[in-house]
Every structure is written in C-alpha cells, then in structure tokens.
Design a protein around this motif. Structure first.
Motif: not given
Length: 297
Positions: A282-283, A133, A290, A244, A286
């Motif tokens: 978004l990168s 990830p 993860a 997050s 995620q």
C-alpha cells in the motif's frame, strides 16, 4: 466515429488481457526460479547455483540473441555495465541465500522494499526530488519490514537482513540500468549481464565446488530459464500496463509463494508476513498513484 472508438476500446482490452498474461508468466517465473534455486542448493553450493543459472542464460542468448552481438562488441559504457553486474551478482547471492533459508513468502514480501531503495538511490545518485508521497512510502515500507521481521520478539533472522540487502542491491542495480538505457538497448544490457556474471559465477563456484549429478540438470534449466523469462515477461507487461496496475498484481507473488511453500516444503503460513507485505504494498501503491496524478496534472 463509433467504429474508431470500438477499435480503440478493443485494443485497450487486448493490451490489458495481454499485460495480465505477461504478468502471470512473470510471477510464475520468479517463483519457478526460487524453487529451482532452492532445489539446486540442496546438493550444490549457492555459488554454483548462480553459475549454472548464468550458464543456461548464455545458451539461450547464443541461440536467440546473436543479432545483438555487433552492439555488444562496441562495448559502450562497459565500466557501468561492470559495476551494475557486480552489484546485481552480489544481490542475487544474498537473495538466493534467503530463498534457501527463509519461507518463500517472506522472501518475496521483503523483496517488495525494492521500490523504496530505488527512490533513495535516485535521490542520492540522480538528484531526483524526494516527494512527500515517496517519503511516506519509505516510512510505510520501513514499518512493513518491522512487522515482518518483528525485532524484540526474538532474534531477527540474519537471512531476512540479507534479503533486505539484496533488495537494496536490486534497487541500486535498477538505477544503473536506467543510466545504461541511454546508451544500450535492453537486449544488450541482458547480454552483458550474462557475459559478466557467468565468469563471476564460475570463479565464485570454484571456491566451493561440489559434485554435480544428472538429477541437478532439470533444476538448472528451471532456475536459468525462469530467470530470463521473469525479466522478459515483466518488461512485456510494463509495455502494456501502468506500474500502478502492476504493483498490486505483482503482490500476488506473496500468497502464491506461500501456497507453493506450503505444498512443496510444508512451510507454515505466517499472517505477519502478509500484514507487513500489505503495508509495503500500500505504501508503494499510494506513491505510484500520487506520482501518476502529478504527471497527469
């Protein structure tokens, strides 16, 4: 039993609301620091801007942080403090150049590459594992940067490159802060930041000193106070909310900066900045999710 659950739920809601409030203050402070720095740079050199920001920080520390002085006098890991602040000071200089020359939204969008640099330096210096990830986040971050700067459609603005270098410097600085937290409190790390960067700023400012007017003082206060409150508020938000949760909230700095840039400086809204910044967001998001699932599992 039900009473205990109610109290816990209430406490969770309270932490969430307080975390959002601290995050809102952090975002406002970062934007306020950028506006104050840009206004100062209209009449003063960027080196003076850095000096006066640190000078305001020193006044605040002398007023509120004297309890930290005994720990400061022990000077534990001073060399590491010195290296961290040399890197951070240089990154601040490049970031301020970007604030002066680029639309505010572009600066904050490019700054969101910092988590990618943190991952890279953690792998190189701390030997942390590069997970799948994280590699995808790095690739996504690179794609987002390409969307923002759009090489091949004209000359890439050198100021954008400087902001990327600043983001890398901030990332390396964060790795060094992580090492410093094993030996010093967060407050002492901030005090050393001011004590080291103030003379650095003074020496640099003296090489490009320009007359200071009374009208500069409000912008000095705005830039200096917002610089301190931004980092303090972000730390308070992190105490209450997971990363997050904070990452997508923090991305609101980009449209807010675009709004401020439009109102104060008539900067055009560039949709490519939002698209590239969204890819970077978004990168990173995620990768954080993860990592959270891995730890929970």
């Amino acid at each position: 039993m039900s009473g205990t659950v109610g109290i816990a739920a209430s406490g969770g809601r309270s932490n969430f609301v307080h975390g959002l409030a601290w995050m809102a203050l952090a975002m406002a402070s970062f934007i306020g620091m950028s506006v104050g720095s840009r206004e100062l740079a209209a009449t003063l050199s960027i080196r003076q801007v850095l000096f006066f920001r640190a000078l305001v920080g020193l006044v605040v520390i002398l007023a509120l942080g004297r309890a930290l002085f005994p720990e400061v006098r022990r000077a534990a890991r001073f060399r590491l403090h010195l290296w961290r602040n040399l890197i951070h000071f240089t990154a601040q200089y490049f970031w301020t150049v970007g604030v002066v020359l680029l639309p505010l939204a572009s600066v904050f969008a490019l700054e969101f590459t910092m988590p990618i640099w943190v991952t890279l330096f953690a792998w190189l210096l701390l030997k942390e594992r590069l997970s799948g990830p994280r590699l995808l986040a790095t690739a996504g971050g690179f794609l987002g940067v390409m969307v923002i700067v759009r090489p091949g459609l004209g000359m890439v603005d050198p100021a954008a490159i400087l902001v990327l270098i600043a983001a890398a410097g901030y990332g390396l600085s964060m790795i060094l802060v992580k090492q410093l937290t094993r030996h010093a409190s967060a407050g002492v790390i901030v005090v050393w930041m001011i004590l080291i960067q103030l003379p650095l700023g003074l020496v640099a400012a003296l090489t490009d000193w320009r007359p200071v007017a009374l009208t500069d003082v409000p912008w000095m206060l705005l830039a200096g106070l917002c610089a301190l409150s931004a980092h303090y508020a972000m730390a308070q938000a992190l105490r209450r909310l997971d990363a997050s949760v904070l990452i997508p909230i923090d991305f609101l700095r980009v449209p807010l900066a675009a709004l401020v840039g439009y109102v104060l400086y008539a900067e055009a809204v560039d949709l490519w900045v939002f698209l590239g910044g969204g890819i970077i967001l978004l990168s990173n998001f995620q990768a954080v999710m993860a990592e959270r699932r891995r730890v929970a599992g």
